[in-house]
Design a protein around this motif. Sequence first.
Motif, mmCIF file in Angstrom:
data_model
loop_
_atom_site.group_PDB
_atom_site.id
_atom_site.type_symbol
_atom_site.label_atom_id
_atom_site.label_comp_id
_atom_site.label_asym_id
_atom_site.label_seq_id
_atom_site.Cartn_x
_atom_site.Cartn_y
_atom_site.Cartn_z
ATOM 1 N N ASN A 112 25.934 9.665 5.893
ATOM 2 C CA ASN A 112 25.451 8.682 4.923
ATOM 3 C C ASN A 112 24.971 9.340 3.620
ATOM 4 O O ASN A 112 24.929 10.560 3.505
ATOM 5 C CB ASN A 112 24.410 7.745 5.554
ATOM 6 N N GLN A 113 24.627 8.507 2.638
ATOM 7 C CA GLN A 113 24.377 9.064 1.305
ATOM 8 C C GLN A 113 23.131 9.964 1.252
ATOM 9 O O GLN A 113 23.112 10.957 0.531
ATOM 10 C CB GLN A 113 24.338 7.977 0.238
ATOM 11 N N ARG A 114 22.100 9.618 2.031
ATOM 12 C CA ARG A 114 20.910 10.484 2.035
ATOM 13 C C ARG A 114 21.248 11.850 2.650
ATOM 14 O O ARG A 114 20.826 12.888 2.145
ATOM 15 C CB ARG A 114 19.777 9.815 2.807
ATOM 16 N N TYR A 115 22.041 11.838 3.719
ATOM 17 C CA TYR A 115 22.458 13.094 4.353
ATOM 18 C C TYR A 115 23.250 13.957 3.363
ATOM 19 O O TYR A 115 23.054 15.168 3.272
ATOM 20 C CB TYR A 115 23.305 12.768 5.586
ATOM 21 N N ARG A 116 24.137 13.312 2.615
ATOM 22 C CA ARG A 116 24.943 14.068 1.645
ATOM 23 C C ARG A 116 24.045 14.719 0.579
ATOM 24 O O ARG A 116 24.294 15.844 0.139
ATOM 25 C CB ARG A 116 25.996 13.167 1.001
ATOM 26 N N LEU A 117 22.982 14.017 0.215
ATOM 27 C CA LEU A 117 22.025 14.598 -0.736
ATOM 28 C C LEU A 117 21.296 15.792 -0.123
ATOM 29 O O LEU A 117 21.154 16.832 -0.767
ATOM 30 C CB LEU A 117 20.973 13.559 -1.138
ATOM 31 N N TYR A 118 20.858 15.655 1.125
ATOM 32 C CA TYR A 118 20.154 16.764 1.788
ATOM 33 C C TYR A 118 21.069 17.987 1.890
ATOM 34 O O TYR A 118 20.674 19.106 1.609
ATOM 35 C CB TYR A 118 19.708 16.365 3.207
ATOM 36 N N LYS A 119 22.300 17.727 2.311
ATOM 37 C CA LYS A 119 23.238 18.825 2.530
ATOM 38 C C LYS A 119 23.561 19.552 1.219
ATOM 39 O O LYS A 119 23.822 20.745 1.194
ATOM 40 C CB LYS A 119 24.514 18.274 3.168
#
Lengths: 58, 187
Positions: B122-129
């Motif tokens: 999801n988009q939050r995960y993509r930001l964290y990564k």
Amino acid sequence: MSKKLFKYRKSASFNFKSKGVRLGWVSLRDVKTVKLEETLDEREVILLDDKYSPMLVP
Amino acid sequence: MLIKTRGYPIKFIQTHPVKDESDHLKSFVFKFFSTKNKLHYIIRAEYHKNDFFAIKFYAKKDRKSENKYSKVTNKGDVASILVSSAKAIPYLLKEFPNASFGFIGSRTIDTKTQKVEDYINNQRYRLYKYHLPQLIGNETFKHIAFKNSSAYALLNNNQEDLIIYEQKLKKMLIKTYNDIVSGNFTQ
């Protein structure tokens, strides 16, 4: 030159205001139960680029 | 794109005890203020057995919402908010030098259309990564991304055997948060 040439013409698609379908999004009523244990098998070790020094912790 | 912001100063507020029998032992609460979007944010670092912190954050205005971790403020300043939230990590490492940390990207909820984002990548995960490797190095932590649960883990290299430690953490998290991926959304 005729003024008509510069007259703005609405295209057929102009009236659609939708942003499109968001892939993977589901209705709140259709949210399926997924267990965390089913999702942890696939993992990726992230290798960091040495040319950047991390901002907060080495 | 490299992170240019230094984030905002965070302030420790208090610890919250946890009185149930779970592996979640207590929570450390911090706050910061975004001068750009004029919102206050709360960071919760939830301390668990096995020296593990789950880092969570939300806009203070949403504190009473059950969907507070899934809401989008739509007021920008994402990178600064993420950098500020990650500042809890060096703060906590002073007291817990062997601690590991984890983030789970909450599924974004669109209250207008009553729809919720997929739990995978999801988009939050993509930001964290994308952002966490620029903030936290691999001298202290081993970085592991779990795309299918949108989770990102920072395993402390001080742990004796990281393979065994990772298995222990997985077991504990499954026991404590097995439903976290589905989410518990209220309409």
